[in-house]
Design a protein around this motif. Structure first.
Motif, PDB file in Angstrom:
ATOM      1  N   ALA A  85       0.845  -1.197   0.000  1.00  0.00           N
ATOM      2  CA  ALA A  85       0.000   0.000   0.000  1.00  0.00           C
ATOM      3  C   ALA A  85       0.877   1.242   0.000  1.00  0.00           C
ATOM      4  CB  ALA A  85      -0.902   0.001   1.233  1.00  0.00           C
ATOM      5  N   VAL A  86       0.708   2.078  -1.018  1.00  0.00           N
ATOM      6  CA  VAL A  86       1.405   3.361  -1.060  1.00  0.00           C
ATOM      7  C   VAL A  86       0.685   4.391  -0.199  1.00  0.00           C
ATOM      8  CG1 VAL A  86       2.065   5.287  -2.543  1.00  0.00           C
ATOM      9  CG2 VAL A  86       2.385   2.945  -3.334  1.00  0.00           C
ATOM     10  N   GLY A  87      -0.610   4.463  -0.358  1.00  0.00           N
ATOM     11  CA  GLY A  87      -1.421   5.504   0.261  1.00  0.00           C
ATOM     12  C   GLY A  87      -2.547   5.848  -0.673  1.00  0.00           C
ATOM     13  N   GLY A  88      -3.051   7.055  -0.592  1.00  0.00           N
ATOM     14  CA  GLY A  88      -4.171   7.367  -1.448  1.00  0.00           C
ATOM     15  C   GLY A  88      -4.467   8.839  -1.557  1.00  0.00           C
ATOM     16  N   PHE A  89      -5.296   9.138  -2.553  1.00  0.00           N
ATOM     17  CA  PHE A  89      -5.718  10.492  -2.897  1.00  0.00           C
ATOM     18  C   PHE A  89      -6.960  10.834  -2.093  1.00  0.00           C
ATOM     19  CE2 PHE A  89      -8.357  13.176  -5.754  1.00  0.00           C
ATOM     20  CZ  PHE A  89      -7.484  14.230  -5.957  1.00  0.00           C
ATOM     21  N   VAL A  90      -6.896  11.932  -1.337  1.00  0.00           N
ATOM     22  CA  VAL A  90      -8.005  12.324  -0.470  1.00  0.00           C
ATOM     23  C   VAL A  90      -8.348  13.789  -0.743  1.00  0.00           C
ATOM     24  CG1 VAL A  90      -8.846  12.513   1.893  1.00  0.00           C
ATOM     25  CG2 VAL A  90      -7.230  10.694   1.290  1.00  0.00           C
ATOM     26  N   PRO A  91      -9.434  14.075  -1.466  1.00  0.00           N
ATOM     27  CA  PRO A  91      -9.853  15.470  -1.641  1.00  0.00           C
ATOM     28  C   PRO A  91     -10.378  16.028  -0.313  1.00  0.00           C
ATOM     29  CG  PRO A  91     -10.851  14.008  -3.282  1.00  0.00           C
ATOM     30  CD  PRO A  91     -10.286  13.139  -2.219  1.00  0.00           C
ATOM     31  N   VAL A  92      -9.901  17.200   0.071  1.00  0.00           N
ATOM     32  CA  VAL A  92     -10.262  17.801   1.352  1.00  0.00           C
ATOM     33  C   VAL A  92     -10.601  19.272   1.127  1.00  0.00           C
ATOM     34  CG1 VAL A  92      -9.521  18.273   3.707  1.00  0.00           C
ATOM     35  CG2 VAL A  92      -8.648  16.242   2.532  1.00  0.00           C
ATOM     36  N   VAL A  93     -11.733  19.708   1.664  1.00  0.00           N
ATOM     37  CA  VAL A  93     -12.096  21.122   1.602  1.00  0.00           C
ATOM     38  C   VAL A  93     -11.349  21.844   2.719  1.00  0.00           C
ATOM     39  CG1 VAL A  93     -13.964  22.801   1.754  1.00  0.00           C
ATOM     40  CG2 VAL A  93     -14.344  20.608   0.584  1.00  0.00           C
ATOM     41  N   LEU A  94     -10.429  22.719   2.347  1.00  0.00           N
ATOM     42  CA  LEU A  94      -9.520  23.353   3.304  1.00  0.00           C
ATOM     43  C   LEU A  94      -9.803  24.836   3.538  1.00  0.00           C
ATOM     44  CD1 LEU A  94      -6.251  21.832   1.816  1.00  0.00           C
ATOM     45  CD2 LEU A  94      -7.314  21.152   3.967  1.00  0.00           C
ATOM     46  N   HIS A  95     -10.636  25.444   2.705  1.00  0.00           N
ATOM     47  CA  HIS A  95     -10.742  26.903   2.690  1.00  0.00           C
ATOM     48  C   HIS A  95     -11.976  27.443   3.403  1.00  0.00           C
ATOM     49  CE1 HIS A  95     -13.193  25.491  -0.664  1.00  0.00           C
ATOM     50  NE2 HIS A  95     -13.822  26.651  -0.675  1.00  0.00           N
ATOM     51  N   ASP A 140      -8.055  35.715   2.889  1.00  0.00           N
ATOM     52  CA  ASP A 140      -8.338  35.015   4.142  1.00  0.00           C
ATOM     53  C   ASP A 140      -8.525  33.524   3.911  1.00  0.00           C
ATOM     54  OD1 ASP A 140      -8.197  37.396   5.493  1.00  0.00           O
ATOM     55  OD2 ASP A 140     -10.369  37.667   5.668  1.00  0.00           O
ATOM     56  N   GLU A 141      -9.172  33.174   2.809  1.00  0.00           N
ATOM     57  CA  GLU A 141      -9.370  31.753   2.503  1.00  0.00           C
ATOM     58  C   GLU A 141      -8.048  31.070   2.174  1.00  0.00           C
ATOM     59  OE1 GLU A 141     -13.767  31.526   0.507  1.00  0.00           O
ATOM     60  OE2 GLU A 141     -12.266  32.763  -0.502  1.00  0.00           O
ATOM     61  N   TRP A 142      -7.187  31.776   1.469  1.00  0.00           N
ATOM     62  CA  TRP A 142      -5.859  31.214   1.180  1.00  0.00           C
ATOM     63  C   TRP A 142      -5.077  30.997   2.474  1.00  0.00           C
ATOM     64  CZ3 TRP A 142      -3.314  28.582  -2.191  1.00  0.00           C
ATOM     65  CH2 TRP A 142      -3.649  28.627  -3.548  1.00  0.00           C
ATOM     66  N   ASP A 143      -5.118  31.976   3.360  1.00  0.00           N
ATOM     67  CA  ASP A 143      -4.393  31.839   4.626  1.00  0.00           C
ATOM     68  C   ASP A 143      -4.900  30.627   5.403  1.00  0.00           C
ATOM     69  OD1 ASP A 143      -2.892  34.050   4.045  1.00  0.00           O
ATOM     70  OD2 ASP A 143      -4.062  35.428   5.292  1.00  0.00           O
ATOM     71  N   LEU A 144      -6.213  30.448   5.432  1.00  0.00           N
ATOM     72  CA  LEU A 144      -6.790  29.318   6.152  1.00  0.00           C
ATOM     73  C   LEU A 144      -6.376  28.009   5.493  1.00  0.00           C
ATOM     74  CD1 LEU A 144      -8.641  28.251   8.366  1.00  0.00           C
ATOM     75  CD2 LEU A 144     -10.590  28.572   6.807  1.00  0.00           C
ATOM     76  N   VAL A 169      -5.848  19.838 -11.480  1.00  0.00           N
ATOM     77  CA  VAL A 169      -6.799  20.624 -12.260  1.00  0.00           C
ATOM     78  C   VAL A 169      -8.160  20.611 -11.576  1.00  0.00           C
ATOM     79  CG1 VAL A 169      -8.057  20.714 -14.454  1.00  0.00           C
ATOM     80  CG2 VAL A 169      -5.602  20.206 -14.428  1.00  0.00           C
ATOM     81  N   GLY A 170      -8.804  21.776 -11.516  1.00  0.00           N
ATOM     82  CA  GLY A 170     -10.132  21.873 -10.936  1.00  0.00           C
ATOM     83  C   GLY A 170     -10.163  21.880  -9.429  1.00  0.00           C
ATOM     84  N   THR A 171      -8.992  21.983  -8.783  1.00  0.00           N
ATOM     85  CA  THR A 171      -8.930  22.180  -7.337  1.00  0.00           C
ATOM     86  C   THR A 171      -8.400  23.587  -7.079  1.00  0.00           C
ATOM     87  OG1 THR A 171      -6.653  21.395  -7.009  1.00  0.00           O
ATOM     88  CG2 THR A 171      -8.412  19.732  -7.056  1.00  0.00           C
ATOM     89  N   LEU A 172      -8.208  23.917  -5.823  1.00  0.00           N
ATOM     90  CA  LEU A 172      -7.806  25.273  -5.483  1.00  0.00           C
ATOM     91  C   LEU A 172      -6.299  25.489  -5.576  1.00  0.00           C
ATOM     92  CD1 LEU A 172     -10.295  25.810  -2.550  1.00  0.00           C
ATOM     93  CD2 LEU A 172     -10.478  26.624  -4.904  1.00  0.00           C
ATOM     94  N   VAL A 173      -5.553  24.426  -5.771  1.00  0.00           N
ATOM     95  CA  VAL A 173      -4.121  24.543  -6.081  1.00  0.00           C
ATOM     96  C   VAL A 173      -3.921  23.851  -7.419  1.00  0.00           C
ATOM     97  CG1 VAL A 173      -1.765  24.054  -5.359  1.00  0.00           C
ATOM     98  CG2 VAL A 173      -3.502  24.556  -3.633  1.00  0.00           C
TER      99      VAL A 173
END
Length: 309
Positions: A85-95, A140-144, A169-173
């Protein structure tokens, strides 16, 4: 999807970099994706068996539901196919200030540890389905977002895991400017995804040379620049371009795979190279095997990366 003829000369190993033993698979190369309606989804048994037959040593988990939710059972399923197991991709709302992602991530981290995984691959999700649109953030959202990335990095490290931020692509970074904000504004490590960075307008080779100490995981992709241009021009959505074949086997697109791998290896990178050729599969007709072109493409990527045996 058709197996491509190679357009880039040579192989990644031509520059002296041979990362044998650190090449992993990803279910997205077999068309397995978390986006609703993405395409035909192959069963895990088929995907894992084919990964093992191709000589891959490990894999990322894929989306929820692809492997068993119970971490011990998940590890057993992978081990049964000779895969780590390498790990995995987890989309997270951070802002969003009204939603702290850490409580939900605690269970994810525990599950990764129990499965024997090493890497938590975080994407700065928009909170919307798919990757065709994204909002613009205020300061402010970027800082958070950056503060939360640092907290996730710390919590993962306490469990012996490496958390990495995946520009996507299509995420905030997504863009080179976004990546610079992460590098300059926090301590989070990066997943260098060569395809997504190119599509977002960044140069993955320049990033590998500029901040090799911040790269802790690699998604190695190749991509056709003509499709990138059409996505940027608004002629196609990202998902439409993927379905049309924007991602190519390593060496068959326009990414400088050899240069990127050589730069990373020269800087002492010792992590995984996860082969990803994002794919949308059509439902099979009759006795057709939808996985056959996938296997051919992944084999071509492995051969390009390692060179002659």
């Amino acid at each position: 999807m058709q197996t491509a003829e190679r357009r880039n000369p040579g192989t990644a190993s031509a520059e002296g970099a041979r990362p044998a033993g650190r090449i992993a698979g990803a279910p997205i190369s077999w068309g397995v994706c978390e986006v609703p309606g993405w395409g035909y989804q192959l069963p895990a048994a088929t995907v894992l068996s084919q990964m093992a037959a191709l000589g891959l040593r490990a894999t990322e988990f894929g989306p929820d539901g692809f492997l068993p939710a119970d971490p011990l059972r998940r590890a057993d399923v992978l081990a049964g196919h000779g895969l780590a197991a390498v790990g995995g991709f987890v989309p997270v709302v951070l802002h969003r200030a009204d939603a702290d992602p850490l409580p939900a991530l605690e269970g994810v981290l525990d599950g990764f540890v129990a499965s024997g995984a090493d890497v938590l691959v975080v994407a700065a999700a928009t909170g919307l389905d798919g990757y065709d649109t994204r909002p613009e953030l205020g300061e402010d959202e970027w800082d958070l977002l950056l503060r939360r990335l640092d907290r996730i990095t710390e919590r993962a490290a306490e469990r012996g895991l490496t958390a990495v931020l995946h520009p996507h692509v299509g995420t905030l970074v997504e863009s080179g400017e976004d990546v610079e904000r992460v590098l300059d504004g926090g301590s989070a490590a990066l997943c260098l995804d060569t395809g997504h960075l190119l599509i977002g307008g960044a140069d993955p080779l320049a990033i590998a040379r500029r901040a090799p100490e911040r790269i802790a995981h690699v998604h190695l992709k190749d991509v056709d620049a003509s499709w990138i241009a059409r996505v940027r021009a608004g002629e196609l959505t990202y998902s439409e371009a993927v379905a049309a074949g924007m991602y190519r086997p390593l060496g068959a697109g326009d990414a400088d795979v050899a240069g990127i791998v050589a730069a990373l290896e020269g800087a002492g990178y010792g992590g995984w190279y996860v082969l990803e050729q994002d794919t949308v599969l059509a439902a099979p007709a009759g006795e057709e095997d939808p996985s056959a072109p996938v296997v051919a493409d992944v084999r071509a990527s492995i051969e390009h990366l390692l060179g002659p045996a």
